[in-house]
Design a protein around this motif. Sequence first.
Motif, PDB file in Angstrom:
ATOM      1  N   ASN A   4       0.855  -1.185   0.000  1.00 28.45           N
ATOM      2  CA  ASN A   4       0.000   0.000   0.000  1.00 28.45           C
ATOM      3  C   ASN A   4       0.888   1.231   0.000  1.00 28.45           C
ATOM      4  O   ASN A   4       1.783   1.369   0.838  1.00 28.45           O
ATOM      5  CB  ASN A   4      -0.908   0.027   1.226  1.00 28.45           C
ATOM      6  CG  ASN A   4      -1.694   1.323   1.295  1.00 28.45           C
ATOM      7  OD1 ASN A   4      -2.552   1.598   0.462  1.00 28.45           O
ATOM      8  ND2 ASN A   4      -1.382   2.151   2.288  1.00 28.45           N
ATOM      9  N   TYR A   5       0.627   2.131  -0.945  1.00 32.27           N
ATOM     10  CA  TYR A   5       1.444   3.334  -1.086  1.00 32.27           C
ATOM     11  C   TYR A   5       0.691   4.601  -0.677  1.00 32.27           C
ATOM     12  O   TYR A   5       1.219   5.695  -0.832  1.00 32.27           O
ATOM     13  CB  TYR A   5       1.897   3.467  -2.546  1.00 32.27           C
ATOM     14  CG  TYR A   5       3.042   2.556  -2.905  1.00 32.27           C
ATOM     15  CD1 TYR A   5       4.340   3.043  -3.015  1.00 32.27           C
ATOM     16  CD2 TYR A   5       2.840   1.198  -3.124  1.00 32.27           C
ATOM     17  CE1 TYR A   5       5.399   2.215  -3.342  1.00 32.27           C
ATOM     18  CE2 TYR A   5       3.883   0.353  -3.457  1.00 32.27           C
ATOM     19  CZ  TYR A   5       5.158   0.860  -3.562  1.00 32.27           C
ATOM     20  OH  TYR A   5       6.205   0.030  -3.885  1.00 32.27           O
ATOM     21  N   HIS A   6      -0.507   4.446  -0.129  1.00 31.52           N
ATOM     22  CA  HIS A   6      -1.327   5.617   0.195  1.00 31.52           C
ATOM     23  C   HIS A   6      -1.671   5.598   1.676  1.00 31.52           C
ATOM     24  O   HIS A   6      -2.688   5.039   2.087  1.00 31.52           O
ATOM     25  CB  HIS A   6      -2.591   5.605  -0.671  1.00 31.52           C
ATOM     26  CG  HIS A   6      -3.246   6.940  -0.785  1.00 31.52           C
ATOM     27  ND1 HIS A   6      -4.172   7.243  -1.770  1.00 31.52           N
ATOM     28  CD2 HIS A   6      -3.130   8.080  -0.035  1.00 31.52           C
ATOM     29  CE1 HIS A   6      -4.589   8.486  -1.622  1.00 31.52           C
ATOM     30  NE2 HIS A   6      -3.977   9.010  -0.576  1.00 31.52           N
ATOM     31  N   THR A   7      -0.810   6.242   2.467  1.00 37.40           N
ATOM     32  CA  THR A   7      -0.942   6.262   3.922  1.00 37.40           C
ATOM     33  C   THR A   7      -0.678   7.673   4.435  1.00 37.40           C
ATOM     34  O   THR A   7       0.340   8.268   4.095  1.00 37.40           O
ATOM     35  CB  THR A   7       0.072   5.305   4.585  1.00 37.40           C
ATOM     36  OG1 THR A   7       0.016   4.030   3.940  1.00 37.40           O
ATOM     37  CG2 THR A   7      -0.202   5.151   6.065  1.00 37.40           C
ATOM     38  N   HIS A   8      -1.582   8.177   5.250  1.00 38.87           N
ATOM     39  CA  HIS A   8      -1.439   9.521   5.795  1.00 38.87           C
ATOM     40  C   HIS A   8      -0.962   9.482   7.247  1.00 38.87           C
ATOM     41  O   HIS A   8      -0.804   8.408   7.835  1.00 38.87           O
ATOM     42  CB  HIS A   8      -2.755  10.279   5.661  1.00 38.87           C
ATOM     43  CG  HIS A   8      -3.121  10.566   4.239  1.00 38.87           C
ATOM     44  ND1 HIS A   8      -2.561  11.597   3.522  1.00 38.87           N
ATOM     45  CD2 HIS A   8      -3.956   9.918   3.376  1.00 38.87           C
ATOM     46  CE1 HIS A   8      -3.032  11.590   2.293  1.00 38.87           C
ATOM     47  NE2 HIS A   8      -3.885  10.575   2.176  1.00 38.87           N
ATOM     48  N   LYS A 240      -6.778  -4.464 -15.066  1.00 37.42           N
ATOM     49  CA  LYS A 240      -5.412  -4.995 -14.983  1.00 37.42           C
ATOM     50  C   LYS A 240      -4.807  -4.610 -13.629  1.00 37.42           C
ATOM     51  O   LYS A 240      -4.119  -3.602 -13.501  1.00 37.42           O
ATOM     52  CB  LYS A 240      -4.560  -4.458 -16.138  1.00 37.42           C
ATOM     53  CG  LYS A 240      -5.037  -4.902 -17.512  1.00 37.42           C
ATOM     54  CD  LYS A 240      -4.298  -4.179 -18.629  1.00 37.42           C
ATOM     55  CE  LYS A 240      -2.811  -4.448 -18.587  1.00 37.42           C
ATOM     56  NZ  LYS A 240      -2.105  -3.803 -19.742  1.00 37.42           N
ATOM     57  N   LEU A 241      -5.086  -5.403 -12.633  1.00 32.76           N
ATOM     58  CA  LEU A 241      -4.638  -5.108 -11.267  1.00 32.76           C
ATOM     59  C   LEU A 241      -3.152  -5.392 -11.111  1.00 32.76           C
ATOM     60  O   LEU A 241      -2.672  -6.483 -11.475  1.00 32.76           O
ATOM     61  CB  LEU A 241      -5.436  -5.939 -10.270  1.00 32.76           C
ATOM     62  CG  LEU A 241      -5.107  -5.711  -8.790  1.00 32.76           C
ATOM     63  CD1 LEU A 241      -5.470  -4.304  -8.372  1.00 32.76           C
ATOM     64  CD2 LEU A 241      -5.834  -6.730  -7.920  1.00 32.76           C
ATOM     65  N   MET A 242      -2.419  -4.445 -10.541  1.00 38.07           N
ATOM     66  CA  MET A 242      -1.003  -4.645 -10.254  1.00 38.07           C
ATOM     67  C   MET A 242      -0.866  -5.597  -9.084  1.00 38.07           C
ATOM     68  O   MET A 242      -1.409  -5.347  -7.999  1.00 38.07           O
ATOM     69  CB  MET A 242      -0.328  -3.308  -9.923  1.00 38.07           C
ATOM     70  CG  MET A 242      -0.358  -2.307 -11.051  1.00 38.07           C
ATOM     71  SD  MET A 242       0.557  -0.789 -10.658  1.00 38.07           S
ATOM     72  CE  MET A 242       2.242  -1.412 -10.629  1.00 38.07           C
ATOM     73  N   GLU A 243      -0.135  -6.670  -9.287  1.00 38.25           N
ATOM     74  CA  GLU A 243       0.049  -7.662  -8.236  1.00 38.25           C
ATOM     75  C   GLU A 243       1.433  -7.596  -7.616  1.00 38.25           C
ATOM     76  O   GLU A 243       1.686  -8.228  -6.601  1.00 38.25           O
ATOM     77  CB  GLU A 243      -0.213  -9.057  -8.804  1.00 38.25           C
ATOM     78  CG  GLU A 243      -1.670  -9.222  -9.287  1.00 38.25           C
ATOM     79  CD  GLU A 243      -1.959 -10.606  -9.821  1.00 38.25           C
ATOM     80  OE1 GLU A 243      -1.002 -11.402  -9.941  1.00 38.25           O
ATOM     81  OE2 GLU A 243      -3.124 -10.907 -10.096  1.00 38.25           O
ATOM     82  N   LYS A 244       2.321  -6.823  -8.228  1.00 38.11           N
ATOM     83  CA  LYS A 244       3.666  -6.620  -7.693  1.00 38.11           C
ATOM     84  C   LYS A 244       3.847  -5.162  -7.330  1.00 38.11           C
ATOM     85  O   LYS A 244       3.308  -4.277  -7.993  1.00 38.11           O
ATOM     86  CB  LYS A 244       4.729  -7.059  -8.709  1.00 38.11           C
ATOM     87  CG  LYS A 244       4.728  -8.546  -9.007  1.00 38.11           C
ATOM     88  CD  LYS A 244       5.859  -8.917  -9.958  1.00 38.11           C
ATOM     89  CE  LYS A 244       5.875 -10.408 -10.241  1.00 38.11           C
ATOM     90  NZ  LYS A 244       6.988 -10.769 -11.172  1.00 38.11           N
ATOM     91  N   SER A 245       4.624  -4.931  -6.309  1.00 36.24           N
ATOM     92  CA  SER A 245       4.887  -3.563  -5.859  1.00 36.24           C
ATOM     93  C   SER A 245       5.504  -2.750  -6.988  1.00 36.24           C
ATOM     94  O   SER A 245       6.441  -3.197  -7.660  1.00 36.24           O
ATOM     95  CB  SER A 245       5.834  -3.590  -4.655  1.00 36.24           C
ATOM     96  OG  SER A 245       6.143  -2.289  -4.213  1.00 36.24           O
ATOM     97  N   PRO A 246       4.996  -1.529  -7.246  1.00 40.16           N
ATOM     98  CA  PRO A 246       5.525  -0.727  -8.360  1.00 40.16           C
ATOM     99  C   PRO A 246       6.953  -0.242  -8.158  1.00 40.16           C
ATOM    100  O   PRO A 246       7.627   0.093  -9.137  1.00 40.16           O
ATOM    101  CB  PRO A 246       4.552   0.462  -8.436  1.00 40.16           C
ATOM    102  CG  PRO A 246       3.926   0.530  -7.081  1.00 40.16           C
ATOM    103  CD  PRO A 246       3.855  -0.884  -6.590  1.00 40.16           C
ATOM    104  N   LEU A 247       7.423  -0.190  -6.925  1.00 38.62           N
ATOM    105  CA  LEU A 247       8.803   0.169  -6.646  1.00 38.62           C
ATOM    106  C   LEU A 247       9.515  -1.065  -6.072  1.00 38.62           C
ATOM    107  O   LEU A 247       9.141  -1.548  -5.000  1.00 38.62           O
ATOM    108  CB  LEU A 247       8.883   1.328  -5.652  1.00 38.62           C
ATOM    109  CG  LEU A 247       8.397   2.688  -6.158  1.00 38.62           C
ATOM    110  CD1 LEU A 247       8.535   3.729  -5.065  1.00 38.62           C
ATOM    111  CD2 LEU A 247       9.170   3.119  -7.401  1.00 38.62           C
ATOM    112  N   VAL A 248      10.490  -1.544  -6.774  1.00 35.61           N
ATOM    113  CA  VAL A 248      11.196  -2.768  -6.359  1.00 35.61           C
ATOM    114  C   VAL A 248      12.404  -2.395  -5.491  1.00 35.61           C
ATOM    115  O   VAL A 248      13.115  -1.458  -5.814  1.00 35.61           O
ATOM    116  CB  VAL A 248      11.675  -3.559  -7.583  1.00 35.61           C
ATOM    117  CG1 VAL A 248      12.418  -4.802  -7.148  1.00 35.61           C
ATOM    118  CG2 VAL A 248      10.484  -3.909  -8.455  1.00 35.61           C
TER     119      VAL A 248
END
Length: 248
Positions: A4-8, A240-248
């Motif tokens: 998850n990349y969306h955290t406040h 097309k759901l991303m199943e891998k983290s976009p930043l490796v």
Amino acid sequence: MIFNYHTHTSRCNHANGLDREYIEKAIERGIQTLGFSDHAPYDFPFDGYYSHFRMKKSEAEEYTKSIRALQKEYEKDIRILCGFELEYYPLYHAREMQFLKQFSPDYLILGQHFVGNEPNGKTVRANQEDYVSQVIEGLRTGDFLYLAHPDISGFEGDEQAILQAYRRLCEGAKERNIPLELNLLGIREKRWYPDERFWKIAGEVGNEVILGTDAHAPEQFLHYADEQTALSIVKKYNLKLMEKSPLV
């Protein structure tokens, strides 16, 4: 959900909980990569103006240091990234990027809540064509990892015009290979988004889709039903759901 990349954080004035508590709940959820992306302070070229839905400029260094320290502390349990969510304001974007550079963020996400430029901007629901044009211009900068809640505008009025605007936005993101976020906060709070009209078009265009918790409280990581609802939308429109983290 494994990333998850969306955290406040509480610094944005409309979220609560300690940074550490978000991490603990994310680990409990089984998340392997947690990205913090609180609302970035904006380096406007005038004094005396502050957007109360974002952290202050004076808080950015402390925010970064806190997340980086926790990144080291929890490195054996979870991968932690430090980023920001911000709007694209054409008049101030270059200045803002120079300001944020000093904090070496891992990523930025585009969350457009206003069109035009603050402090005189209009809400995204004011003009669908302006919203779409400004978002596409922002994506073309290459500065953003993905587009948060792309359907936040909640367009009303002529149905054909709405669908055309949604398609133009999806095609603009596809052109840049920018993923679109299926936002779990909208599901959780039963807001006007996700708008299934938008996601039907995203499926047709073939956009990549990423799930975003958009957490404003630590316990929201444990709202499993939000993800299940999002996955039902993914399945319904063949997204097309991303199943891998976009930043490796």
